[in-house]
Design a protein around this motif. Sequence first.
Motif, PDB file in Angstrom:
ATOM      1  N   THR A   1       3.098  -2.542  -5.518  1.00 30.93           N
ATOM      2  CA  THR A   1       1.823  -2.689  -4.811  1.00 30.93           C
ATOM      3  C   THR A   1       1.535  -4.145  -4.471  1.00 30.93           C
ATOM      4  OG1 THR A   1       0.939  -0.741  -5.948  1.00 30.93           O
ATOM      5  CG2 THR A   1      -0.652  -2.249  -4.957  1.00 30.93           C
ATOM      6  N   ASN A   2       1.829  -5.048  -5.421  1.00 31.51           N
ATOM      7  CA  ASN A   2       1.555  -6.469  -5.185  1.00 31.51           C
ATOM      8  C   ASN A   2       2.492  -7.074  -4.148  1.00 31.51           C
ATOM      9  OD1 ASN A   2      -0.593  -6.737  -7.107  1.00 31.51           O
ATOM     10  ND2 ASN A   2       0.917  -6.666  -8.747  1.00 31.51           N
ATOM     11  N   ALA A   3       3.720  -6.590  -4.077  1.00 37.72           N
ATOM     12  CA  ALA A   3       4.652  -7.066  -3.047  1.00 37.72           C
ATOM     13  C   ALA A   3       4.171  -6.643  -1.661  1.00 37.72           C
ATOM     14  CB  ALA A   3       6.054  -6.528  -3.311  1.00 37.72           C
ATOM     15  N   VAL A   4       3.666  -5.407  -1.544  1.00 41.27           N
ATOM     16  CA  VAL A   4       3.107  -4.944  -0.270  1.00 41.27           C
ATOM     17  C   VAL A   4       1.917  -5.814   0.132  1.00 41.27           C
ATOM     18  CG1 VAL A   4       1.890  -3.021   0.852  1.00 41.27           C
ATOM     19  CG2 VAL A   4       3.922  -2.569  -0.548  1.00 41.27           C
TER      20      VAL A   4
ATOM     21  N   VAL B   1      -0.341   2.306  -2.297  1.00 35.48           N
ATOM     22  CA  VAL B   1       1.100   2.557  -2.334  1.00 35.48           C
ATOM     23  C   VAL B   1       1.368   3.629  -3.385  1.00 35.48           C
ATOM     24  CG1 VAL B   1       3.395   1.596  -2.672  1.00 35.48           C
ATOM     25  CG2 VAL B   1       1.580   0.171  -1.693  1.00 35.48           C
ATOM     26  N   ASN B   2       2.063   4.667  -2.978  1.00 30.59           N
ATOM     27  CA  ASN B   2       2.409   5.755  -3.884  1.00 30.59           C
ATOM     28  C   ASN B   2       3.906   6.017  -3.785  1.00 30.59           C
ATOM     29  OD1 ASN B   2       2.144   7.939  -5.677  1.00 30.59           O
ATOM     30  ND2 ASN B   2       1.935   9.401  -3.978  1.00 30.59           N
ATOM     31  N   VAL B   3       4.592   5.962  -4.920  1.00 31.31           N
ATOM     32  CA  VAL B   3       6.038   6.187  -4.950  1.00 31.31           C
ATOM     33  C   VAL B   3       6.320   7.472  -5.728  1.00 31.31           C
ATOM     34  CG1 VAL B   3       8.283   5.271  -5.620  1.00 31.31           C
ATOM     35  CG2 VAL B   3       6.473   3.700  -4.879  1.00 31.31           C
ATOM     36  N   LYS B   4       7.040   8.386  -5.072  1.00 29.17           N
ATOM     37  CA  LYS B   4       7.365   9.662  -5.715  1.00 29.17           C
ATOM     38  C   LYS B   4       8.698  10.173  -5.194  1.00 29.17           C
ATOM     39  CE  LYS B   4       5.471  14.272  -6.656  1.00 29.17           C
ATOM     40  NZ  LYS B   4       4.335  15.203  -6.417  1.00 29.17           N
TER      41      LYS B   4
ATOM     42  N   ILE C   1      10.443   8.216  -2.571  1.00 29.27           N
ATOM     43  CA  ILE C   1       9.749   8.036  -1.286  1.00 29.27           C
ATOM     44  C   ILE C   1       8.458   7.256  -1.537  1.00 29.27           C
ATOM     45  CG2 ILE C   1       8.662   9.186   0.670  1.00 29.27           C
ATOM     46  CD1 ILE C   1      10.485  11.573   0.173  1.00 29.27           C
ATOM     47  N   ALA C   2       8.327   6.163  -0.822  1.00 33.30           N
ATOM     48  CA  ALA C   2       7.121   5.333  -0.940  1.00 33.30           C
ATOM     49  C   ALA C   2       6.215   5.595   0.249  1.00 33.30           C
ATOM     50  CB  ALA C   2       7.490   3.851  -0.993  1.00 33.30           C
ATOM     51  N   THR C   3       4.954   5.938  -0.032  1.00 29.67           N
ATOM     52  CA  THR C   3       3.970   6.160   1.019  1.00 29.67           C
ATOM     53  C   THR C   3       2.963   5.005   0.985  1.00 29.67           C
ATOM     54  OG1 THR C   3       4.200   8.565   0.822  1.00 29.67           O
ATOM     55  CG2 THR C   3       2.239   7.714   1.937  1.00 29.67           C
ATOM     56  N   VAL C   4       2.892   4.304   2.122  1.00 29.14           N
ATOM     57  CA  VAL C   4       1.959   3.170   2.229  1.00 29.14           C
ATOM     58  C   VAL C   4       0.806   3.606   3.126  1.00 29.14           C
ATOM     59  CG1 VAL C   4       1.656   0.771   2.913  1.00 29.14           C
ATOM     60  CG2 VAL C   4       3.865   1.543   1.986  1.00 29.14           C
ATOM     61  N   ASP C   5      -0.390   3.729   2.532  1.00 24.09           N
ATOM     62  CA  ASP C   5      -1.566   4.152   3.281  1.00 24.09           C
ATOM     63  C   ASP C   5      -2.398   2.914   3.608  1.00 24.09           C
ATOM     64  OD1 ASP C   5      -3.276   6.385   4.282  1.00 24.09           O
ATOM     65  OD2 ASP C   5      -4.708   5.519   2.846  1.00 24.09           O
ATOM     66  N   LEU C   6      -2.638   2.681   4.893  1.00 20.78           N
ATOM     67  CA  LEU C   6      -3.363   1.496   5.347  1.00 20.78           C
ATOM     68  C   LEU C   6      -4.795   1.843   5.731  1.00 20.78           C
ATOM     69  CD1 LEU C   6      -0.565  -0.044   7.613  1.00 20.78           C
ATOM     70  CD2 LEU C   6      -1.057  -0.569   5.213  1.00 20.78           C
ATOM     71  N   ARG C   7      -5.719   0.896   5.508  1.00 24.97           N
ATOM     72  CA  ARG C   7      -7.114   1.068   5.892  1.00 24.97           C
ATOM     73  C   ARG C   7      -7.502  -0.079   6.822  1.00 24.97           C
ATOM     74  NH1 ARG C   7      -9.282   4.592   1.952  1.00 24.97           N
ATOM     75  NH2 ARG C   7      -7.480   5.839   1.255  1.00 24.97           N
TER      76      ARG C   7
ATOM     77  N   GLU D   1      13.155   5.774   0.922  1.00 25.19           N
ATOM     78  CA  GLU D   1      12.481   6.040   2.191  1.00 25.19           C
ATOM     79  C   GLU D   1      11.038   5.560   2.115  1.00 25.19           C
ATOM     80  OE1 GLU D   1      11.284   9.895   4.994  1.00 25.19           O
ATOM     81  OE2 GLU D   1      12.666  10.134   3.297  1.00 25.19           O
ATOM     82  N   VAL D   2      10.512   5.142   3.305  1.00 21.72           N
ATOM     83  CA  VAL D   2       9.139   4.643   3.358  1.00 21.72           C
ATOM     84  C   VAL D   2       8.387   5.360   4.461  1.00 21.72           C
ATOM     85  CG1 VAL D   2       7.650   2.630   3.638  1.00 21.72           C
ATOM     86  CG2 VAL D   2       9.881   2.375   2.532  1.00 21.72           C
ATOM     87  N   ARG D   3       7.170   5.851   4.136  1.00 24.09           N
ATOM     88  CA  ARG D   3       6.296   6.489   5.105  1.00 24.09           C
ATOM     89  C   ARG D   3       5.024   5.666   5.222  1.00 24.09           C
ATOM     90  NH1 ARG D   3       4.258  11.046   3.131  1.00 24.09           N
ATOM     91  NH2 ARG D   3       3.620  11.787   5.222  1.00 24.09           N
ATOM     92  N   PHE D   4       4.433   5.711   6.457  1.00 26.89           N
ATOM     93  CA  PHE D   4       3.200   4.958   6.692  1.00 26.89           C
ATOM     94  C   PHE D   4       2.119   5.921   7.164  1.00 26.89           C
ATOM     95  CE2 PHE D   4       6.687   1.971   7.497  1.00 26.89           C
ATOM     96  CZ  PHE D   4       6.357   0.965   6.594  1.00 26.89           C
ATOM     97  N   THR D   5       0.927   5.762   6.564  1.00 26.65           N
ATOM     98  CA  THR D   5      -0.215   6.594   6.953  1.00 26.65           C
ATOM     99  C   THR D   5      -1.440   5.704   7.118  1.00 26.65           C
ATOM    100  OG1 THR D   5      -0.829   7.047   4.650  1.00 26.65           O
ATOM    101  CG2 THR D   5       0.681   8.604   5.713  1.00 26.65           C
TER     102      THR D   5
END
Length: 217
Positions: free
Chosen positions: A133-136, A155-158, A161-167, A205-209
């Motif tokens: 999370t801190n690297a992101v 940031v959620n890793v499961k 697969i890492a999902t990065v949710d942006l606001r 893998e990385v996903r962006f939302t």
Amino acid sequence: MSKVMKTTKRYFLPLIAVTIVFGLSSCNSNPTTNNIDSKTPSPTTTSSTTLSPEPITTPTNSSSSSTSNQIPTVAQLREKSLNQKSLKENTASSSTSKITNPKTANVTIYTSDTQCQELIPEKVSVPADQPVTNAVGKIIEKRDTSDFSLSGYRVNVKNGIATVDLRISPESKRQIGSLSSCEQFALFGSLRKTLTSNVAWNIKEVRFTERGEDIVL
């Protein structure tokens, strides 16, 4: 006989008068002498009275000066108390900082060059409790501009697969869809490369939302 008595009276009377005068003169001279004698000791008495305060005054001043040097003033006591309090606070602060400061971890983040053609690695230190999370966060800080601003991220890793949710910030003048290809590469390309290149994280893998909705690039 009568002549003899007359002659005797004529010489005897002046003698008696002289004797009386002499006696009176002697009486008047004695008081004068006595007065002079009685006044003679007065200079001695006056001199003694004048000099006597000196030995009394000097010890009094010396004692007062010695006492003032030995007894601290209220200001000195207050300053000493403040110094001791400051020392205790600094010591406590130092001890607390040693306890609360988290351990750090060295990670590699990737950022875009000015031409948006290459991702350049950079070693940074982040808190070890949440390195991903801190690297992101390090990368997002570099992409935050005056017209494009993010208010937060998750940031959620499961399962690799890492999902990065942006606001996006409400004050942001631009949205994600308005980013140029160079800006997209600098943001999303840097995030993807950073998350997949640190082997210890085991991210494939990385996903962006954006607020849970998929971002289509």
